[in-house]
Write a protein that holds these residues in place. Structure first.
Motif, short mmCIF file in Angstrom:
data_model
loop_
_atom_site.label_atom_id
_atom_site.label_comp_id
_atom_site.label_asym_id
_atom_site.label_seq_id
_atom_site.Cartn_x
_atom_site.Cartn_y
_atom_site.Cartn_z
N UNK A 96 -43.56 -18.98 10.08
CA UNK A 96 -42.13 -19.24 9.90
C UNK A 96 -41.41 -17.92 9.63
N UNK A 97 -40.10 -17.91 9.91
CA UNK A 97 -39.25 -16.77 9.59
C UNK A 97 -37.83 -17.29 9.41
N UNK A 98 -36.97 -16.46 8.86
CA UNK A 98 -35.56 -16.81 8.69
C UNK A 98 -34.73 -15.76 9.41
N UNK A 99 -33.78 -16.21 10.23
CA UNK A 99 -32.93 -15.29 10.99
C UNK A 99 -31.88 -14.67 10.08
N UNK B 259 -43.18 -21.05 14.78
CA UNK B 259 -44.02 -21.03 15.98
C UNK B 259 -44.97 -22.23 15.97
N UNK B 260 -45.12 -22.83 17.13
CA UNK B 260 -46.03 -23.95 17.34
C UNK B 260 -47.10 -23.48 18.32
N UNK B 261 -48.25 -23.12 17.80
CA UNK B 261 -49.33 -22.53 18.59
C UNK B 261 -49.80 -23.48 19.69
N UNK B 262 -50.06 -24.71 19.32
CA UNK B 262 -50.62 -25.67 20.28
C UNK B 262 -49.61 -26.04 21.36
N UNK B 263 -48.34 -26.12 20.99
CA UNK B 263 -47.29 -26.51 21.93
C UNK B 263 -46.74 -25.32 22.72
N UNK B 264 -47.19 -24.11 22.35
CA UNK B 264 -46.78 -22.86 23.02
C UNK B 264 -45.27 -22.61 22.92
N UNK B 265 -44.68 -22.95 21.79
CA UNK B 265 -43.23 -22.82 21.66
C UNK B 265 -42.83 -22.06 20.40
N UNK C 221 -39.43 -22.23 17.95
CA UNK C 221 -38.34 -23.17 17.71
C UNK C 221 -37.43 -22.68 16.60
N UNK C 222 -36.17 -23.06 16.69
CA UNK C 222 -35.20 -22.70 15.67
C UNK C 222 -34.55 -23.97 15.13
N UNK C 223 -34.34 -24.00 13.82
CA UNK C 223 -33.74 -25.17 13.17
C UNK C 223 -32.33 -24.80 12.75
N UNK C 224 -31.36 -25.45 13.35
CA UNK C 224 -29.95 -25.24 13.00
C UNK C 224 -29.43 -26.53 12.39
N UNK C 225 -29.09 -26.46 11.11
CA UNK C 225 -28.75 -27.66 10.34
C UNK C 225 -29.94 -28.61 10.38
N UNK C 226 -29.82 -29.73 11.07
CA UNK C 226 -30.95 -30.65 11.16
C UNK C 226 -31.52 -30.72 12.58
N UNK D 281 -40.50 -21.12 25.40
CA UNK D 281 -41.65 -21.92 25.81
C UNK D 281 -42.55 -21.04 26.69
N UNK D 282 -43.78 -20.82 26.24
CA UNK D 282 -44.68 -19.89 26.90
C UNK D 282 -45.60 -20.59 27.89
N UNK D 283 -46.04 -19.82 28.87
CA UNK D 283 -47.05 -20.30 29.81
C UNK D 283 -48.21 -19.30 29.80
N UNK D 284 -49.39 -19.79 29.53
CA UNK D 284 -50.56 -18.92 29.51
C UNK D 284 -50.73 -18.16 28.21
N UNK D 285 -49.77 -18.29 27.31
CA UNK D 285 -49.80 -17.60 26.01
C UNK D 285 -49.48 -18.59 24.89
#
Length: 304
Positions: free
Chosen positions: A99-102, A110-116, A118-123, A130-134
């Motif tokens: 996790x990190x904060x902007x 980061x979602x390792x299994x989903x290869x994504x 993500x950012x949370x804005x409000x809710x 979205x990565x391919x091969x990584x």
């Protein structure tokens, strides 16, 4: 418990008492040089709901911190009183890697299994990368508002990519001789220093690998000269207003502090740390340490 962790092994470390004042060449002049305190001390402790899996911690403010757990898919926000302020459930149902904060205060994960990424804005949770091969591992927000993501490929290569929004700006993978900068596979976290160096905690290499903004290798830190070869086992990494780099030495129950040129300054090994994992600092350079096994987050003063 995360299979990356081992059985508990009690190691006691002697308290190292010293005050060090080091001039950091090339550091920004806007922040006065501060001496390290004689004996770092715990000034707050948060008992989270995590059991045997607490990983990353990230400061939203001087009063609130996000935490993630490698056994559940929930990211939790706590205040310094240990009260749960809010929680976010990963929309994929997977556990969260980092996790990190902007700069604007939004949560990134980061979602390792989903290869994504993500950012949370409000809710609302938005997938920005979205990565391919990584697969993404550690993530941090830069001073310019970009995201740095360390990632591994399906065949276990590793690289660092800088993104502006969803757009790739830079990729860092090899040194000047064409050799990989980072180890193949293993746990990795990332932080940007105030001089814009990119610092990667590379557990498999048992090292912190630091490159400059252009991706050129500056140094590799494997512990102070007295360190037994191969004993350094870094996890979380962060940097402070003085350009100092702090890394969690998980198996040895201590924090390493080095200057921005890789010179060892001291350990934090007197705060009853047990399997320290995630690290972040607040605006006053107080250090937050998440303990992987106990589920505690300790706020530590290490400057005078």
């Amino acid at each position: 418990m995360d299979p990356r962790t081992l059985a508990q092994d009690a190691l006691s470390m002697k308290t190292e008492e010293q005050v060090i004042t080091i001039d950091s060449p090339g550091a920004e002049s806007s922040t006065p040089n501060r001496p390290l305190i004689d004996v770092p001390r715990i000034i707050a402790q948060i008992n989270t709901a995590s059991i045997n899996g607490l990983c990353s911690v990230s400061c939203v403010s001087d009063e609130d911190i996000w935490t993630c757990d490698n056994e559940i898919q929930i990211i939790r926000l706590y205040n310094l009183q240990g009260e749960l302020v809010k929680s976010v459930r990963n929309k994929s149902g997977n556990t969260v890697y980092d996790i990190a904060v902007t700069r604007s205060g939004d949560l990134v994960y980061t979602d390792y299994k989903d290869r994504t990424v993500n950012i949370v804005k409000n809710t609302q949770i938005q997938t920005v990368i979205r990565l391919e091969g990584w697969k993404p591992q550690g993530v941090c927000s830069t001073s310019s508002g970009d995201l740095l993501v360390v990632m591994e490929s399906d065949d276990k290569q590793t690289k660092v990519v800088c993104y502006s929004g969803s757009t790739e700006k830079q990729s860092i993978q090899y040194d000047d001789k064409g050799q990989p900068l980072y180890s193949s596979g293993g746990i990795k976290y990332i932080s940007e220093n105030r001089n814009l160096d990119i610092c990667v905690s590379d557990c498999s290499a048992r090292a912190v690998v630091v490159v400059n903004q252009a991706g050129k290798l500056r140094f590799t830190y494997t512990g102070p000269p007295s360190t037994t070869k191969g004993s350094f086992e870094p996890r979380g990494i962060t940097t402070d207003s003085q350009g100092r780099i702090l890394s969690a030495d998980w198996y040895n129950h201590r924090i390493h502090i080095v200057d921005q040129d890789g010179q060892f300054l001291r350990y934090i090994n007197n705060c009853h740390l047990k399997y320290p994992y995630g690290l972040c600092v607040d605006t006053r350079d107080n250090l937050f340490v998440s303990e992987n096994i106990t589920g505690k987050v300790k706020k530590i003063q290490y400057y005078t």
